[in-house]
Design an enzyme around this catalytic site. Structure first.
Site, PDB file in Angstrom:
ATOM      1  N   LYS A  22      -3.613   6.595   3.562  1.00 33.32           N
ATOM      2  CA  LYS A  22      -4.461   6.453   2.365  1.00 33.32           C
ATOM      3  C   LYS A  22      -5.100   5.071   2.335  1.00 33.32           C
ATOM      4  CE  LYS A  22      -2.446   5.211  -1.637  1.00 33.32           C
ATOM      5  NZ  LYS A  22      -2.921   4.109  -2.482  1.00 33.32           N
ATOM      6  N   ASN A  23      -4.262   4.026   2.487  1.00 32.06           N
ATOM      7  CA  ASN A  23      -4.798   2.676   2.286  1.00 32.06           C
ATOM      8  C   ASN A  23      -5.709   2.213   3.415  1.00 32.06           C
ATOM      9  OD1 ASN A  23      -3.632   2.583  -0.181  1.00 32.06           O
ATOM     10  ND2 ASN A  23      -1.873   1.328   0.431  1.00 32.06           N
ATOM     11  N   ARG A  94      -8.291   1.090  -8.142  1.00 34.88           N
ATOM     12  CA  ARG A  94      -8.627  -0.303  -7.875  1.00 34.88           C
ATOM     13  C   ARG A  94      -9.323  -0.502  -6.534  1.00 34.88           C
ATOM     14  NH1 ARG A  94      -6.745  -4.283 -10.578  1.00 34.88           N
ATOM     15  NH2 ARG A  94      -7.050  -5.510  -8.701  1.00 34.88           N
ATOM     16  N   CYS A 118      -3.164  -2.914 -13.806  1.00 33.78           N
ATOM     17  CA  CYS A 118      -2.666  -1.553 -13.668  1.00 33.78           C
ATOM     18  C   CYS A 118      -1.168  -1.592 -13.897  1.00 33.78           C
ATOM     19  CB  CYS A 118      -3.021  -0.964 -12.314  1.00 33.78           C
ATOM     20  SG  CYS A 118      -2.069  -1.632 -10.973  1.00 33.78           S
ATOM     21  N   ARG A 123      -3.090  -7.836 -10.978  1.00 36.12           N
ATOM     22  CA  ARG A 123      -3.951  -7.618  -9.806  1.00 36.12           C
ATOM     23  C   ARG A 123      -5.378  -8.165  -9.974  1.00 36.12           C
ATOM     24  NH1 ARG A 123      -2.635  -1.658  -7.617  1.00 36.12           N
ATOM     25  NH2 ARG A 123      -3.239  -2.562  -5.638  1.00 36.12           N
ATOM     26  N   PRO A 124      -5.510  -9.487 -10.103  1.00 30.74           N
ATOM     27  CA  PRO A 124      -6.839 -10.080 -10.221  1.00 30.74           C
ATOM     28  C   PRO A 124      -7.624 -10.006  -8.906  1.00 30.74           C
ATOM     29  CG  PRO A 124      -5.185 -11.796 -10.022  1.00 30.74           C
ATOM     30  CD  PRO A 124      -4.439 -10.491 -10.069  1.00 30.74           C
ATOM     31  N   MET A 125      -8.908 -10.453  -8.936  1.00 28.53           N
ATOM     32  CA  MET A 125      -9.747 -10.419  -7.720  1.00 28.53           C
ATOM     33  C   MET A 125     -10.202 -11.822  -7.311  1.00 28.53           C
ATOM     34  SD  MET A 125     -12.238  -7.135  -7.868  1.00 28.53           S
ATOM     35  CE  MET A 125     -13.057  -7.590  -6.341  1.00 28.53           C
ATOM     36  N   ASP A 126      -9.473 -12.842  -7.796  1.00 23.02           N
ATOM     37  CA  ASP A 126      -9.925 -14.214  -7.541  1.00 23.02           C
ATOM     38  C   ASP A 126     -10.063 -14.528  -6.047  1.00 23.02           C
ATOM     39  OD1 ASP A 126      -7.099 -13.843  -7.714  1.00 23.02           O
ATOM     40  OD2 ASP A 126      -6.801 -16.008  -7.673  1.00 23.02           O
ATOM     41  N   LEU A 127      -9.192 -13.974  -5.212  1.00 22.85           N
ATOM     42  CA  LEU A 127      -9.259 -14.299  -3.777  1.00 22.85           C
ATOM     43  C   LEU A 127     -10.448 -13.604  -3.095  1.00 22.85           C
ATOM     44  CD1 LEU A 127      -5.432 -14.050  -3.047  1.00 22.85           C
ATOM     45  CD2 LEU A 127      -6.808 -16.136  -3.204  1.00 22.85           C
ATOM     46  N   ASP A 308       5.398  -1.072  -1.014  1.00 24.18           N
ATOM     47  CA  ASP A 308       5.122   0.345  -1.271  1.00 24.18           C
ATOM     48  C   ASP A 308       6.293   1.259  -0.904  1.00 24.18           C
ATOM     49  OD1 ASP A 308       2.651  -0.394  -2.187  1.00 24.18           O
ATOM     50  OD2 ASP A 308       1.586   0.122  -0.350  1.00 24.18           O
ATOM     51  N   ILE A 330       5.787  -9.027  -4.349  1.00 21.41           N
ATOM     52  CA  ILE A 330       4.339  -8.806  -4.251  1.00 21.41           C
ATOM     53  C   ILE A 330       3.723  -8.512  -5.616  1.00 21.41           C
ATOM     54  CG2 ILE A 330       2.498  -7.480  -3.104  1.00 21.41           C
ATOM     55  CD1 ILE A 330       4.217  -9.095  -1.133  1.00 21.41           C
ATOM     56  N   ARG A 400      -2.348  11.245  -5.774  1.00 23.45           N
ATOM     57  CA  ARG A 400      -3.231  10.167  -5.301  1.00 23.45           C
ATOM     58  C   ARG A 400      -2.849   9.763  -3.885  1.00 23.45           C
ATOM     59  NH1 ARG A 400      -3.769   5.247  -9.225  1.00 23.45           N
ATOM     60  NH2 ARG A 400      -5.051   4.725  -7.445  1.00 23.45           N
TER      61      ARG A 400
HETATM   62  N1  EPU Z   1      -3.771 -10.903  -5.716  1.00 23.07           N
HETATM   63  C1  EPU Z   1      -4.300 -11.963  -6.421  1.00 23.07           C
HETATM   64  N2  EPU Z   1      -5.637 -12.217  -6.316  1.00 23.07           N
HETATM   65  C2  EPU Z   1      -6.460 -11.447  -5.546  1.00 23.07           C
HETATM   66  C3  EPU Z   1      -5.918 -10.369  -4.826  1.00 23.07           C
HETATM   67  C4  EPU Z   1      -4.556 -10.110  -4.928  1.00 23.07           C
HETATM   68  O1  EPU Z   1      -3.567 -12.655  -7.130  1.00 23.07           O
HETATM   69  O2  EPU Z   1      -7.675 -11.732  -5.494  1.00 23.07           O
HETATM   70  C5  EPU Z   1      -2.328 -10.594  -5.838  1.00 23.07           C
HETATM   71  C6  EPU Z   1      -2.115  -9.228  -6.499  1.00 23.07           C
HETATM   72  O3  EPU Z   1      -2.186  -9.314  -7.908  1.00 23.07           O
HETATM   73  C7  EPU Z   1      -0.743  -8.834  -6.000  1.00 23.07           C
HETATM   74  C8  EPU Z   1      -0.705  -9.450  -4.593  1.00 23.07           C
HETATM   75  O4  EPU Z   1      -1.728 -10.441  -4.566  1.00 23.07           O
HETATM   76  O5  EPU Z   1       0.253  -9.397  -6.795  1.00 23.07           O
HETATM   77  C9  EPU Z   1      -0.936  -8.452  -3.480  1.00 23.07           C
HETATM   78  O6  EPU Z   1      -2.218  -7.885  -3.605  1.00 23.07           O
HETATM   79  P1  EPU Z   1      -3.081  -7.393  -2.356  1.00 23.07           P
HETATM   80  O7  EPU Z   1      -4.490  -7.832  -2.571  1.00 23.07           O
HETATM   81  O8  EPU Z   1      -2.400  -7.763  -1.079  1.00 23.07           O
HETATM   82  O9  EPU Z   1      -2.981  -5.819  -2.534  1.00 23.07           O
HETATM   83  P2  EPU Z   1      -4.158  -4.775  -2.744  1.00 23.07           P
HETATM   84  O10 EPU Z   1      -5.176  -4.924  -1.698  1.00 23.07           O
HETATM   85  O11 EPU Z   1      -4.575  -4.775  -4.166  1.00 23.07           O
HETATM   86  C10 EPU Z   1      -3.014  -3.029  -1.175  1.00 23.07           C
HETATM   87  C11 EPU Z   1      -2.590  -1.588  -1.280  1.00 23.07           C
HETATM   88  C12 EPU Z   1      -1.401  -1.478  -2.207  1.00 23.07           C
HETATM   89  C13 EPU Z   1      -0.258  -2.315  -1.611  1.00 23.07           C
HETATM   90  C14 EPU Z   1      -0.722  -3.774  -1.440  1.00 23.07           C
HETATM   91  C15 EPU Z   1       0.314  -4.671  -0.793  1.00 23.07           C
HETATM   92  C16 EPU Z   1      -4.701  -0.465  -0.984  1.00 23.07           C
HETATM   93  C17 EPU Z   1      -5.753   0.404  -1.545  1.00 23.07           C
HETATM   94  N3  EPU Z   1      -3.698  -0.805  -1.797  1.00 23.07           N
HETATM   95  O12 EPU Z   1      -3.344  -3.423  -2.493  1.00 23.07           O
HETATM   96  O13 EPU Z   1      -1.016  -0.110  -2.202  1.00 23.07           O
HETATM   97  O14 EPU Z   1       0.858  -2.282  -2.466  1.00 23.07           O
HETATM   98  O15 EPU Z   1      -1.929  -3.794  -0.631  1.00 23.07           O
HETATM   99  O16 EPU Z   1       0.679  -4.185   0.441  1.00 23.07           O
HETATM  100  O17 EPU Z   1      -4.740  -0.805   0.185  1.00 23.07           O
HETATM  101  C18 EPU Z   1      -0.007   1.840  -3.030  1.00 23.07           C
HETATM  102  O18 EPU Z   1      -0.497   2.449  -2.057  1.00 23.07           O
HETATM  103  O19 EPU Z   1       0.879   2.362  -3.771  1.00 23.07           O
HETATM  104  C19 EPU Z   1      -0.453   0.481  -3.316  1.00 23.07           C
HETATM  105  C20 EPU Z   1      -0.282  -0.107  -4.504  1.00 23.07           C
END
Ligand code: EPU
Length: 421
Positions: A22-23, A94, A118, A123-127, A308, A330, A400
């Protein structure tokens, strides 16, 4: 809303085929926006999140055709006539934010709704924003939407992430393929889904090195072309179904399973007393006798133990011999399955990001509620190992991320059925 009813009925035996990830698929699909030529994905999973991403891409003007019962996705982004990713779709999922980097790189502008928090965390998008701004984008938040533009195109840069975010690495990587010059992403995420994305982008003509390590280097090119790419095996579906025989007893072969995708997870299964071996077709998991042993787990970015799989592992620890400590590093709120497991007789204390599970002899079936995708499947596993009947409600979360879960589990002897209310 559908519910799933499971009844514990002893050891499981047989084979379970593992789908495409999925991811990975959710980041490969937006890559179509980078090229005017078609991108075809094979081994796609049949999931509601994939339908949501198809809807989003279609709303932007891409064509997405589902072939071979959904296992093949043929996409074309020849005419992108809309650059706004609407809140109504983004709030459902997301991963919709992964259209930002590709649209910005190809069109020079994009408007993407900020997803909001969520169930498992803020889960912000600052990075993502930090990385795209380093590539020269101007990004502003207005009325809940990120307005991004790069009127003179994106320019390669050195981008050091303060945390190895999966989504930020994916968005920046896709954008960098069409930027002018060289981009280096430092402290990049190393997940297999990143390697799969880089492999697909290379097939489309991108110049990328170092994926799978912390430093990814991208040499920008003028345009990308079409490609056909097979989606990598879903390591989280794999780990989830490996836990079924580990938890309930028996022996199950996971078809398409690959050890390199789940090494840290398998190390914990071995510690718990579970046998895992590689076969010609995948991985075989067996628990022949006795209770599993309690094992401590800390979730970490790949190659560490995946967040996960934390909920599913916790479910198994509920009936382990001894006490296990699970640390979630995480996401800040990913223990919502714990109170549901307690309703089934588990003994769990949660303090902040740490859960302490004192193993009990058996769990008892109960009505429980799924709060997110991985929590819902952890409750199904717990129900399969419990005495009596468990009714898991709100299973739309499950659809999902797990394709045909009832069929896959009943084929190995589980008592599981779906009821629609
Ligand atoms: N984070 C920030 N700022 C950012 C981005 C992330 O603070 O700009 C924080 C998040 O809030 C979180 C941590 O960094 O606490 C990890 O976030 P990451 O960006 O690595 O995860 P993601 O891309 O949002 C993907 C998977 C998730 C999986 C995580 C970690 C997808 C679509 N989703 O999420 O999958 O848990 O990586 O491996 O690829 C799931 O499938 O159940 C799921 C939640």
């Amino acid at each position: 809303m559908d519910s799933i009813i499971v009844r514990g009925n002893g050891p499981l035996k047989g084979q379970i085929p593992i789908a495409g990830a999925k991811n990975a698929c959710l980041t490969l699909m937006p890559a179509t926006l980078l090229s005017e030529e078609p991108l075809t994905l094979t081994n796609a999973p049949r999931l509601s999140d994939i339908k949501t991403m198809s809807q989003l891409l279609s709303s932007l003007g891409a064509e997405v055709t589902s072939l071979q019962d959904g296992k093949v996705l043929a996409m074309s982004s020849h005419d992108i006539n809309n650059h706004v990713a609407d809140y109504d779709i983004v709030r459902k999922m997301r991963a919709s934010n992964l259209v930002l980097g590709p649209m910005l790189a190809r069109l020079g502008h994009a408007v993407v709704s900020l997803p909001g928090g969520c169930a498992i965390g803020a889960r912000p998008m600052d990075l993502h924003i930090f990385g795209l701004e380093k590539l020269g984008a101007e990004i502003e938040l207005k009325d809940g939407y990120l307005h991004a533009k790069a009127p003179n195109g994106l320019k390669g840069a050195v981008i050091e992430l303060s945390f190895a975010s999966v989504g930020a690495t994916e968005n920046i990587l896709m954008a960098a393929t069409l930027a002018k010059g060289t981009t280096v992403i430092k402290n990049a995420a190393r997940e297999p889904e990143i390697v799969d994305l880089a492999t697909c982008l290379r097939a489309m003509g991108a110049q990328i090195e170092g994926d799978g390590t912390s430093d990814i280097t991208v040499q920008g090119v003028d345009r990308l072309h079409g490609a056909t790419h097979p989606v990598v095996t879903d390591r989280i579906e794999l780990g989830t179904f490996m836990l079924a025989p580990a938890f309930c007893g028996g022996e199950v072969e996971l078809l398409g399973g690959r050890m390199d995708l789940v090494e840290s997870f398998v190390a914990k299964l071995h510690e718990a007393g579970i046998d895992v071996e590689e076969t010609d077709k995948g991985l075989k998991v067996a628990r022949k006798n006795g209770r599993v042993k309690a094992v401590d787990v800390t979730t970490e970015p790949f190659p560490g133990f995946p967040t996960d799989l934390q909920a599913q592992f916790m479910a198994m620890m509920c009936t382990a011999e001894g006490t296990s400590v699970l640390e979630e590093k995480i996401f800040e709120n990913r223990f919502m399955h714990a109170p549901e497991l307690v309703r089934m007789g588990a003994n769990i204390e949660v303090h902040g990001g740490t859960a302490t599970v004192h193993g009990v002899e058996t769990l008892k079936g109960a009505p429980v509620m799924a709060t997110d995708l991985r929590a819902s499947v952890s409750l199904i596993l717990a129900g399969l190992a419990a005495e009596g009947e468990t009714v898991v409600s709100r299973v739309y979360h499950l659809d999902r991320g797990y394709e045909r879960v009832e069929e896959k589990l009943s084929n190995v002897g589980a008592h599981i059925e779906r009821v629609s209310e």
